[in-house]
Design a protein around this motif. Structure first.
Motif, mmCIF file in Angstrom:
data_model
loop_
_atom_site.group_PDB
_atom_site.id
_atom_site.type_symbol
_atom_site.label_atom_id
_atom_site.label_comp_id
_atom_site.label_asym_id
_atom_site.label_seq_id
_atom_site.Cartn_x
_atom_site.Cartn_y
_atom_site.Cartn_z
ATOM 1 N N LEU A 39 0.822 -1.217 0.000
ATOM 2 C CA LEU A 39 0.000 0.000 0.000
ATOM 3 C C LEU A 39 0.852 1.262 0.000
ATOM 4 O O LEU A 39 0.427 2.310 -0.487
ATOM 5 N N THR A 40 2.061 1.172 0.571
ATOM 6 C CA THR A 40 2.892 2.378 0.681
ATOM 7 C C THR A 40 3.920 2.498 -0.428
ATOM 8 O O THR A 40 4.676 3.462 -0.476
ATOM 9 N N GLU A 41 3.956 1.533 -1.346
ATOM 10 C CA GLU A 41 5.035 1.586 -2.342
ATOM 11 C C GLU A 41 4.872 2.760 -3.312
ATOM 12 O O GLU A 41 5.824 3.147 -3.971
ATOM 13 N N ASP A 42 3.685 3.372 -3.364
ATOM 14 C CA ASP A 42 3.514 4.559 -4.220
ATOM 15 C C ASP A 42 4.131 5.809 -3.587
ATOM 16 O O ASP A 42 4.185 6.870 -4.210
ATOM 17 N N GLU A 44 2.965 7.646 -1.387
ATOM 18 C CA GLU A 44 1.973 8.659 -1.008
ATOM 19 C C GLU A 44 0.931 8.166 -0.014
ATOM 20 O O GLU A 44 0.574 8.868 0.927
ATOM 21 N N THR A 45 0.440 6.959 -0.259
ATOM 22 C CA THR A 45 -0.616 6.431 0.607
ATOM 23 C C THR A 45 -0.069 6.292 2.021
ATOM 24 O O THR A 45 0.976 5.672 2.227
ATOM 25 N N THR A 46 -0.770 6.864 2.993
ATOM 26 C CA THR A 46 -0.246 6.803 4.358
ATOM 27 C C THR A 46 -0.819 5.594 5.103
ATOM 28 O O THR A 46 -2.020 5.314 5.035
ATOM 29 N N VAL A 47 0.085 4.891 5.766
ATOM 30 C CA VAL A 47 -0.298 3.658 6.475
ATOM 31 C C VAL A 47 0.350 3.640 7.854
ATOM 32 O O VAL A 47 1.532 3.931 7.995
ATOM 33 N N LEU A 48 -0.454 3.310 8.844
ATOM 34 C CA LEU A 48 0.075 3.027 10.178
ATOM 35 C C LEU A 48 -0.114 1.539 10.453
ATOM 36 O O LEU A 48 -1.228 1.022 10.312
ATOM 37 N N VAL A 49 0.977 0.862 10.826
ATOM 38 C CA VAL A 49 0.871 -0.515 11.305
ATOM 39 C C VAL A 49 1.069 -0.491 12.821
ATOM 40 O O VAL A 49 2.075 0.029 13.303
ATOM 41 N N VAL A 50 0.110 -1.021 13.534
ATOM 42 C CA VAL A 50 0.239 -1.126 14.991
ATOM 43 C C VAL A 50 0.534 -2.589 15.310
ATOM 44 O O VAL A 50 -0.222 -3.478 14.900
ATOM 45 N N GLU A 51 1.627 -2.830 16.010
ATOM 46 C CA GLU A 51 2.043 -4.210 16.308
ATOM 47 C C GLU A 51 2.309 -4.344 17.801
ATOM 48 O O GLU A 51 3.073 -3.571 18.373
ATOM 49 N N TYR A 52 1.716 -5.356 18.383
ATOM 50 C CA TYR A 52 1.877 -5.565 19.827
ATOM 51 C C TYR A 52 3.298 -6.013 20.193
ATOM 52 O O TYR A 52 3.810 -5.700 21.257
ATOM 53 N N GLY A 53 3.942 -6.754 19.304
ATOM 54 C CA GLY A 53 5.300 -7.233 19.590
ATOM 55 C C GLY A 53 6.327 -6.116 19.448
ATOM 56 O O GLY A 53 6.034 -5.027 18.950
ATOM 57 N N TYR A 54 7.551 -6.437 19.907
ATOM 58 C CA TYR A 54 8.641 -5.463 19.785
ATOM 59 C C TYR A 54 9.272 -5.531 18.402
ATOM 60 O O TYR A 54 9.192 -6.559 17.721
ATOM 61 N N TYR A 248 9.748 -4.792 5.567
ATOM 62 C CA TYR A 248 9.874 -3.611 6.420
ATOM 63 C C TYR A 248 11.274 -3.008 6.309
ATOM 64 O O TYR A 248 11.448 -1.920 5.778
ATOM 65 N N SER A 249 12.291 -3.776 6.759
ATOM 66 C CA SER A 249 13.615 -3.166 6.849
ATOM 67 C C SER A 249 14.472 -3.405 5.612
ATOM 68 O O SER A 249 15.634 -3.027 5.588
ATOM 69 N N PRO A 254 9.530 -0.311 3.385
ATOM 70 C CA PRO A 254 8.693 0.591 4.162
ATOM 71 C C PRO A 254 9.435 1.423 5.200
ATOM 72 O O PRO A 254 9.081 2.582 5.426
ATOM 73 N N SER A 255 10.482 0.848 5.832
ATOM 74 C CA SER A 255 11.142 1.618 6.895
ATOM 75 C C SER A 255 11.793 2.880 6.345
ATOM 76 O O SER A 255 12.143 3.778 7.108
ATOM 77 N N GLU A 256 11.966 2.948 5.031
ATOM 78 C CA GLU A 256 12.578 4.156 4.447
ATOM 79 C C GLU A 256 11.531 5.109 3.876
ATOM 80 O O GLU A 256 11.871 6.086 3.223
ATOM 81 N N ARG A 257 10.253 4.787 4.062
ATOM 82 C CA ARG A 257 9.211 5.616 3.442
ATOM 83 C C ARG A 257 8.557 6.533 4.481
ATOM 84 O O ARG A 257 8.154 6.058 5.542
ATOM 85 N N THR A 258 8.431 7.785 4.132
ATOM 86 C CA THR A 258 7.828 8.713 5.100
ATOM 87 C C THR A 258 6.318 8.512 5.206
ATOM 88 O O THR A 258 5.692 8.963 6.161
ATOM 89 N N ASN A 259 5.729 7.840 4.245
ATOM 90 C CA ASN A 259 4.277 7.607 4.313
ATOM 91 C C ASN A 259 3.926 6.343 5.094
ATOM 92 O O ASN A 259 2.780 5.924 5.123
#
Ligand SMILES: Cc1cc2nc3c(=O)[nH]c(=O)nc-3n(C[C@H](O)[C@H](O)[C@H](O)COP(=O)(O)OP(=O)(O)OC[C@H]3O[C@@H](n4cnc5c(N)ncnc54)[C@H](O)[C@@H]3O)c2cc1C
Length: 637
Positions: A39-42, A44-54, A248-249, A254-259
């Motif tokens: 979803l974030t590879e464009d 622009e689309t903003t995404v929040l992932v909430v994860e219970y784990g560390y 992610y990394s 994704p870890s390098e995307r501001t969105n």
């Protein structure tokens, strides 16, 4: 809280969190991170992932090979227990009231960070079964699901490394890249460069059994027979390849995307739902965001809220996705009321239809000792030194060994009485082995599943037994298509406590359907007969050892053995927010939208209507890829 946890408390992070994202994804696991990446590879689309784990970069997650400490010591940045949930299943009535832990990953990367790295796929029928189970609504589900629709996503989801020439010649490994692969995602699929010699002897012995296929490639929908399957291992480093590293990394990921924002160590405790109308003017619930709470630190006076302007996607896995829906007021009325939750939408299928593969052990010893074997590493110091040298030099040799071959056999190969088992299924009253007073839609859905299972157990296109073999003499016999159905329900004492830390009641209801006993008898009889066959006797000379010696598979004693030892799970929890029509107890429609809601989807192993006859992580990645396209409105890969 571990001092080194790379997680912010909500107060530290509040400034960084936006009030609103296009999409909020609950769960940064196997499917969730795949979806977020797409979803974030464009940009622009903003995404929040909430994860219970560390967010846990311990190399203990990725390390494989020699026991830790001997070379490249494993570094645990965090206690390994923090990577799992601490859940105990409810006492299992069919298993002498035994209980044990429920395995589910709790870390960024989800269960892909802790799993066994067997990276196979089911047969075409295993995925067509989800469509068949939709009964009169099949045509709707066939538009998006079934093998032909999923194969392009399986292909896209991994980078496949075929066995090299030496592995092909020395071990007989085969593959068909074009039929099954072609993607270039940084999720790697490869074979171990070392196999023990006794593995080949067992492989050859299977050739003497009537009716067994040896597909050149199994991942193209032909996962029935004796075949090679890969591992989710990066062959360049021989380390685990998993969702955190691949979605992610990874470089440019994704870890390098501001969105893209990842908020680890936080739990979504509730979905924010508002009344709305759907396109046909029907009243529905609309998901507008989530409430979340920090895992550690001081408890804030109220939950933080984040809004989603487009959608909320629940990818919390088959144990926690139903829990979150139920906590938010979507689920079976009686379960919600018992826990004191306001019923916003009575959807009885949420948390129903819980499935996993079951397994029990059968142990043998080889009368003929074929060297080298894993014991040689302990016995022979010279061999052990050579093995370590090979591993240090280029990650090859015995320490690189990993399971890559298995027998995945249909019922008609296992027993001549397969058709009487099929008749028993068809003759069942669908409600007979289900909990009393189950919602009629769930009974109707189960009736539909029974006819699908009868079809699969009658077919050469669906495996029922899984038996992995490496050359060792201990085995686990796995039933790939159990009929028993369990539940994942909100605990009545889940008072919605602020941290959301009360775990759901996990009940496999293992062996509640007597056909599962019949199938387990067939697995043992077949396997004993196979080991007593000429080919095995001449090459390895097996004799049975352990608690099953002298126990007839047809006897009551065998049933007692199962009740005393069967494991109701091989960590493939599935089915608790099933794809399917509401009339048949389904929870999500072909677009993965939760029935009776808007802007709310579920996308993880909970949507599998029937657990496929395979380990489930490759399917989690593929359905993550598929979900991302459904969300973006992209109709083909
Ligand atoms: C021990 C073990 C061994 C396995 N072995 C194999 C194997 O060898 N091969 C194979 O193919 N499969 C294996 N599996 C199964 C496979 O890994 C899983 O089926 C698959 O990874 C599940 O993907 P998922 O996206 O559905 O869920 P997960 O990957 O489990 O992701 C769900 C995520 O949601 C998070 N979460 C849950 N609730 C919340 C909440 N309320 N708020 C925020 N976050 C939340 C969880 O912490 C988790 O990270 C194994 C699994 C385990 C546990």
């Amino acid at each position: 809280r571990p001092g080194h946890a790379q997680s912010a408390t909500i107060l530290k992070r509040q400034a960084e969190l936006r009030e609103e994202y296009d999409y909020v994804i609950v769960g940064g696991g196997t499917a969730g991170l795949t979806i977020a990446d797409r979803l974030t590879e464009d940009g622009e689309t903003t995404v929040l992932v909430v994860e219970y784990g560390y967010l846990d970069n311990s190399n203990a997650i990725t390390a494989i090979g020699p026991p830790s400490g001997e070379t490249n010591p494993e570094v645990h940045e965090m206690p390994s227990a923090t990577r799992y949930y601490n859940i105990t299943m409810v006492p299992q009535a069919g298993l002498n009231n035994r209980t044990r832990g429920v395995a589910a990953g709790c870390v960024v990367g989800g269960s892909s960070a802790v799993n066994g790295m067997i990276f196979d796929r089911g047969s075409a029928e295993d995925y067509d079964a989800w469509v068949w189970a939709a009964g009169d609504w099949q045509d709707d589900y066939a538009q998006e699901w079934g093998w032909d629709n999923l194969l392009p996503y399986f292909k896209k989801s991994v980078t496949f490394h075929p066995p090299d020439e030496r592995m092909q010649e020395e071990y007989g490994m085969t593959s068909d890249v074009e039929a099954a692969y072609g993607g270039d995602t940084p999720i790697h699929s490869s074979y171990a460069p070392f196999q023990w010699p006794a593995q080949k002897l067992m492989w050859d012995a299977f050739k003497s059994v009537d009716g067994i296929d040896f597909p050149v490639e199994a991942a193209d929908g032909h996962a029935v027979g004796v075949f090679w399957f890969p591992n989710s291992i990066d062959p360049s480093t021989r380390t685990r390849s998993y969702a955190q590293l691949g979605h992610y990394s990874n470089e440019g990921g994704p870890s390098e995307r501001t969105n893209f924002h990842l908020l680890p160590a936080h739990r979504v405790t509730q979905l924010l739902l508002e009344p709305a109308e759907d396109d046909d003017g029907e009243e529905v619930l609309e998901a507008v965001g989530v409430k979340l709470m920090p895992r550690d630190g001081d408890l804030p006076s109220s939950a933080h809220q984040v809004r989603a302007s487009k959608e909320v996607i629940v990818s919390a896995g088959a144990i926690h996705s139903p829990q979150l829906l139920q906590r938010s007021g979507i689920g079976p009325r009686d379960v919600l009321e018992a826990a004191g939750v306001d019923v916003k939408l009575h959807l009885p299928g949420v948390g129903w239809n819980f499935q996993d593969h079951t397994t029990y052990s059968a142990s043998f010893s080889w009368g003929i000792n074929v060297e080298p074997n894993s014991g040689t590493l302990q016995r022979d110091r010279e061999y052990a030194a050579l093995a370590m040298e090979l591993w240090r030099a280029n990650k090859t040799g015995p320490h690189a060994a990993y399971p890559n071959s298995g027998a995945f056999l249909p019922l008609n190969v296992l027993t001549p009485s397969f058709s009487s088992i099929v008749s028993d299924i068809l003759a069942q009253d669908p409600a007979e082995y289900l909990p009393a007073d189950l919602d009629p839609t769930l009974v109707a859905g189960h009736a539909s599943q029974l006819s699908v299972l009868a079809r699969q157990l009658n077919s050469s296109g669906s495996a029922v037994l899984e038996l992995l073999f490496t050359g060792a003499s201990s085995f686990t016999l796995i039933n790939l298509h159990p009929l028993s159905r369990g539940t994942v329900h909100l605990a009545p004492d889940d008072d919605g406590d602020a941290r959301g830390s009360v775990e759901p009641l996990v009940d496999y209801r293992a062996l509640s359907n007597p056909v599962d006993l019949e199938v387990n008898r067939a697995l043992l009889s077949f396997f004993r007969e196979f080991l007593a066959g000429e080919a095995m006797v001449e090459s390895l000379d097996p004799s049975e050892v352990g608690a099953l010696v002298g126990v007839d598979a047809a006897s009551d004693e065998f049933v007692e053995y199962l009740r005393a030892t069967l494991t109701p799970s091989v960590a493939h929890p599935s089915g608790t927010c099933a794809l399917g029509p509401r009339e048949l107890g389904g929870v999500v429609d072909p677009q993965l939208k939760v029935h009776g809601t808007r802007r709310l989807r579920v996308a993880d192993c909970s949507i599998m209507t029937l657990v496929p006859g395979t380990h489930t992580s490759s399917t989690a990645y593929a359905l993550g890829e598929k979900a991302a396209d459904l969300i973006r409105g992209i109709s083909s890969v």
